[in-house]
Design an enzyme around this catalytic site. Structure first.
Site, short mmCIF file in Angstrom:
data_model
loop_
_atom_site.label_atom_id
_atom_site.label_comp_id
_atom_site.label_asym_id
_atom_site.label_seq_id
_atom_site.Cartn_x
_atom_site.Cartn_y
_atom_site.Cartn_z
CG HIS A 245 12.69 -20.83 62.81
ND1 HIS A 245 11.78 -20.35 63.72
CD2 HIS A 245 12.72 -22.18 63.03
CE1 HIS A 245 11.31 -21.33 64.46
NE2 HIS A 245 11.86 -22.45 64.06
CD GLU B 13 21.99 -38.15 42.83
OE1 GLU B 13 21.35 -38.37 43.87
OE2 GLU B 13 22.61 -39.01 42.20
CG HIS C 159 15.68 -25.51 64.32
ND1 HIS C 159 15.55 -25.40 65.68
CD2 HIS C 159 14.46 -25.20 63.81
CE1 HIS C 159 14.31 -25.04 66.00
NE2 HIS C 159 13.63 -24.93 64.88
CG HIS D 260 9.95 -26.92 61.93
ND1 HIS D 260 10.58 -26.01 61.11
CD2 HIS D 260 10.13 -26.47 63.20
CE1 HIS D 260 11.10 -25.04 61.87
NE2 HIS D 260 10.85 -25.31 63.13
CD GLU E 52 6.31 -23.39 65.02
OE1 GLU E 52 5.31 -22.90 64.49
OE2 GLU E 52 7.27 -22.71 65.43
O1 2HA Z 1 10.41 -25.47 69.47
O2 2HA Z 1 11.17 -25.73 66.36
O3 2HA Z 1 9.68 -23.68 65.68
C1 2HA Z 1 10.05 -26.15 68.35
C2 2HA Z 1 10.35 -25.36 67.16
C3 2HA Z 1 9.60 -24.11 66.97
ZN ZN Z 2 11.64 -24.35 64.81
#
Ligand code: 2HA
Ligand code: ZN
Length: 269
Positions: free
Chosen positions: A209, A168, A140, A138, A115
């Site tokens: 995602h 909040e 999940h 980033h 990414e």
């Molecule tokens: O593999 O999170 O979006 C890493 C990730 C891809």
């Molecule tokens: Zn990801």
């Protein structure tokens, strides 16, 4: 040269990725973090020798000459704390962002996260709005992902629901959240779409995602994602139950005004 294992930026990355793993936001190789560093922060820890040159596959002239500590592709957050030199890399962008010069890390021959385009394009977009922005993150988080399956992905509606879930929220992310539909990840296309949203939002949700956050510091960025995930958790705990009470729009206005934050007025009724 000082020992890079003692560098504040390496220590911060080890602690942050360990926390993200502990919270279940980064299973297996899920998630990635990039930290923009100034030359003055890195010069005592690396001698500037280029270990390898890695093509980035995109151009980003605004970031030419900038340094980033970044997580590696295929690497597990759970391992960063124990082997930062394998799982992290310190790179300097050159050739208008088309080449990353590796200065430290990725010792097994690895490279930066898949990414990387979304990260670098997001840095460039956020720096135009806030020259102090240093972090793109980033991950999940489970409740947020779950919410993207059962809630409309309209960003006004999504933001307003999140704001309603914890008092909040409107104070922590008054700019709201941008939302992208499901898209193929790891591409320049999703990178450009993410950076486009980053012109307006510090938080961008990728439908089905995960989430991107941007901020000045690791703590600020982590805290943004943590707050969204908490709100999504409350949503998922209550969405199937009759809603008896809610935080009304006029109460959210009251909060935003009391705390003096510039909120997205068009996201409330
Ligand atoms: O593999 O999170 O979006 C890493 C990730 C891809
Ligand atoms: Zn990801």
């Amino acid at each position: 040269m000082k020992d890079i294992y003692t560098a504040p930026f390496v220590e911060e990355m080890r602690k942050t990725t360990a926390n993200m793993y502990r919270l279940g936001w980064d299973e297996r190789n899920g998630g990635n973090v990039s930290l923009l560093l100034e030359e003055s922060q890195v010069k005592d820890y690396v001698d500037g020798a280029v270990l390898r040159e890695i093509p980035t596959g995109f151009s980003c002239p605004e970031l030419d000459g900038k340094y980033f500590l970044v997580t590696g592709t295929g690497k597990y957050f759970k391992n960063v704390q124990y082997a930062p030199e394998v799982n992290l890399g310190l790179v300097r962008l050159t050739d208008g962002g088309e080449t990353a010069q590796l200065l430290w890390g990725f010792t097994d021959g690895g490279k930066f996260t898949s990414e990387f385009p979304a990260h670098m394009m997001s840095h460039a977009a956020r720096l135009k709005i806030d020259p102090q922005n240093h972090v793109v993150m980033h991950c999940h988080p489970a409740n947020l992902l779950a919410m993207t399956y059962v809630h409309t992905l309209d960003e006004r509606a999504f933001t307003r629901t999140l704001w309603q879930m914890c008092t909040e929220c409107i104070v922590v992310f008054p700019d709201g959240v941008g939302v992208l539909p499901w898209m193929l990840c790891g591409t320049n296309t999703i990178g450009e779409a993410t950076a486009g949203k980053m012109k307006e939002f510090r938080l961008v949700i990728w439908g089905m995602h995960g989430i991107y956050g941007a901020g000045k510091t690791m703590d600020e960025t982590f805290g943004l994602i943590e707050t969204v995930e908490k709100a999504a958790q409350i949503y998922m705990l209550t969405a199937h139950l009759p809603r008896v009470n809610t935080i009304r729009d006029d109460q959210m206005v009251e909060l935003a005004e009391y705390f003096g934050v510039n909120y997205r007025k068009d996201f409330l009724n």
